[in-house]
Design a protein around this motif. Structure first.
Motif, short mmCIF file in Angstrom:
data_model
loop_
_atom_site.label_atom_id
_atom_site.label_comp_id
_atom_site.label_asym_id
_atom_site.label_seq_id
_atom_site.Cartn_x
_atom_site.Cartn_y
_atom_site.Cartn_z
N ASN A 75 67.73 53.84 37.65
CA ASN A 75 66.34 53.97 38.10
C ASN A 75 65.62 52.62 38.17
N THR A 76 66.21 51.58 37.58
CA THR A 76 65.59 50.25 37.62
C THR A 76 66.03 49.44 38.84
N TRP A 77 67.13 49.84 39.49
CA TRP A 77 67.69 48.99 40.53
C TRP A 77 66.76 48.90 41.73
N ASN A 78 66.68 47.71 42.26
CA ASN A 78 65.76 47.46 43.35
C ASN A 78 66.31 46.32 44.21
N THR A 79 65.57 45.92 45.21
CA THR A 79 66.12 45.00 46.20
C THR A 79 65.23 43.78 46.41
N ASP A 80 65.80 42.80 47.07
CA ASP A 80 65.05 41.63 47.53
C ASP A 80 63.89 42.11 48.41
N GLY A 81 62.73 41.56 48.18
CA GLY A 81 61.57 41.94 48.99
C GLY A 81 60.78 43.11 48.45
N ALA A 82 61.32 43.82 47.48
CA ALA A 82 60.64 45.02 46.97
C ALA A 82 59.40 44.64 46.17
N THR A 83 58.42 45.52 46.22
CA THR A 83 57.21 45.39 45.40
C THR A 83 57.47 46.08 44.06
N ILE A 84 57.09 45.40 42.98
CA ILE A 84 57.34 45.91 41.63
C ILE A 84 56.08 46.60 41.11
N ASN A 107 70.20 50.06 45.31
CA ASN A 107 70.64 48.72 45.64
C ASN A 107 72.06 48.81 46.14
N PRO A 108 72.34 48.23 47.30
CA PRO A 108 73.68 48.39 47.87
C PRO A 108 74.76 47.62 47.10
N ILE A 109 74.35 46.66 46.29
CA ILE A 109 75.34 45.81 45.61
C ILE A 109 75.79 46.43 44.29
N VAL A 110 74.81 46.82 43.48
CA VAL A 110 75.13 47.39 42.17
C VAL A 110 75.16 48.91 42.30
N THR A 111 76.31 49.49 42.06
CA THR A 111 76.42 50.95 42.16
C THR A 111 76.98 51.55 40.87
N GLY A 112 77.41 50.69 39.96
CA GLY A 112 78.02 51.18 38.73
C GLY A 112 77.14 50.93 37.52
N LYS A 113 77.31 49.76 36.90
CA LYS A 113 76.42 49.41 35.79
C LYS A 113 75.97 47.97 35.93
N LEU A 114 74.74 47.74 35.48
CA LEU A 114 74.17 46.39 35.47
C LEU A 114 73.99 45.99 34.01
N LYS A 119 62.65 47.73 28.94
CA LYS A 119 63.65 47.29 29.90
C LYS A 119 63.93 48.30 31.01
N CYS A 120 63.53 49.53 30.85
CA CYS A 120 64.04 50.59 31.74
C CYS A 120 62.99 51.19 32.66
N GLN A 121 61.87 50.52 32.85
CA GLN A 121 60.87 51.02 33.79
C GLN A 121 61.44 51.04 35.21
N ASP A 122 61.02 52.04 35.97
CA ASP A 122 61.53 52.21 37.34
C ASP A 122 61.37 50.94 38.19
N GLY A 123 62.43 50.59 38.88
CA GLY A 123 62.36 49.55 39.91
C GLY A 123 62.23 48.13 39.38
N THR A 124 62.50 47.91 38.10
CA THR A 124 62.25 46.59 37.50
C THR A 124 63.45 45.65 37.53
N ALA A 125 64.52 46.04 38.22
CA ALA A 125 65.69 45.15 38.29
C ALA A 125 66.12 44.92 39.74
N PRO A 126 65.34 44.13 40.48
CA PRO A 126 65.79 43.78 41.83
C PRO A 126 66.99 42.85 41.77
N VAL A 127 67.98 43.14 42.60
CA VAL A 127 69.18 42.31 42.70
C VAL A 127 69.21 41.74 44.12
N GLY A 128 69.58 40.48 44.24
CA GLY A 128 69.56 39.78 45.52
C GLY A 128 70.25 40.54 46.64
N ALA A 129 69.79 40.32 47.86
CA ALA A 129 70.34 41.03 49.01
C ALA A 129 71.76 40.55 49.34
N VAL A 130 72.03 39.31 48.98
CA VAL A 130 73.28 38.69 49.43
C VAL A 130 74.18 38.39 48.23
#
Lengths: 214, 214
Positions: free
Chosen positions: B49-58, B4-11, B115-126
């Protein structure tokens, strides 16, 4: 803020993995609300504001600090849903982690405050290649404070061993290059005071030294 | 793996922050072992490993999935031990986070697996610039599944508001550029099934859409 060249992804720590500690806590686990010992590894994260290096000074905290050391498995390639039999083939190498945390009062709530203070997770400077370690279960982590041995944890004393942990954790979350797992700390974390020098070592393999701010 | 381009440190995510949920759980908190409601924010991490994006399939999980959405505060500069009064001046902007997790059975153990399954935390694109949001407490997060509203959480209904949370969390751990806080989810997470389309929005501010793997 400090950074660490080894851990760039996530630093997963395994709590309650010292069999001697589990044996002591056994009666407690049978009380409400658990009514049973944990059936799965108890995991926590040290987030990136905690990452630090060999030789770093650890900020003092007025609530006190305790320390534990753990053998730490570093990943160099992606590891997703591996078996215990295959697990060690994903290990790039081994190092040490010091976990400095605030003294813990209870196991009943996730201790984010106690575990996430800035700079409290120094990771060793050197990753010893997995090919140089015949059997991680045969290693022993020794911790000295000001030259006196305060902790000694043979990896074989862990309730769950290195390969089993990698398998279980990789079935929960993918482990990626730059991720690391601190596989287990001695049940009794050691209290430190201002100015203390903490050195942990695995004989013939690696060493990690940090000093608490005076 | 997604990034995810927005979150690069910790969520950092805040649990148990919906006042309506806290009111419902009040009696439970008075039982052993807590014997009191939490006095501090209950925090958890969604690792990288949970970070994901707007539009992503979970990815679907055979244990089921539930979803909640949260207003998310993004940091653009280092924020360490700030007061509630100064807190909002560290905010770069606002976005949304979907937290897809496994259905939770108990609050008694940190739910790393759930809480830590892959790709389960999409963060908005904007990231909506903080300067465009007069008062984050005035926002409302609405979640729809397949076009039907399933959750509506005014930020004003949070037990601890945005500024207070930033202050408390920044006193535990330094917040750095690329870090984000999901300030609170509706107490009742919504179960989703394969193929469901989940859209959360803050009217006039931002929107986040994800589809569960069919």
């Amino acid at each position: 803020m400090s950074t660490n060249p080894i851990v760039t992804g996530k630093l997963v720590c395994v709590a309650l993995n010292d069999q001697q500690q589990l044996d002591k806590l056994d009666a407690t686990f049978n009380e409400a609300p658990y009514k049973a010992a944990p059936t799965q590894p108890v995991l926590y994260f040290k987030p990136h504001n905690t990452w630090n290096t060999d030789g770093a000074t650890i900020a003092w905290n007025e609530e006190g600090l305790v320390v534990g050391a753990s053998l730490t498995v570093v990943f160099g390639k992606e590891c997703c849903r591996t078996s215990a039999e295959e697990a060690l083939s994903y290990v790039e190498g081994y190092t040490l982690t010091h976990d400095f945390s605030l003294p813990e009062k209870s196991y009943y709530r996730p201790d984010i405050k106690g575990k996430c203070q800035d700079g409290t997770a120094p990771v060793g400077a050197v990753v010893v290649p997995a090919s140089d370690v015949a059997d991680p279960q045969a290693l022993t982590v020794v911790t000295q404070v000001n030259g006196e041995t305060v902790g000694e944890l043979p990896v074989s004393q862990l309730h769950r061993g290195v390969a089993e942990l990698i398998s279980i954790i990789s079935n929960i979350m993918t482990l990626q290059p730059g991720d690391a797992i601190a596989v287990g700390f001695p049940g009794d974390r050691h209290p430190v005071k201002q100015g203390d020098k903490v050195t942990s070592s695995i004989a013939g393999v690696t060493e990690l030294t940090n000093q608490v701010e005076a």
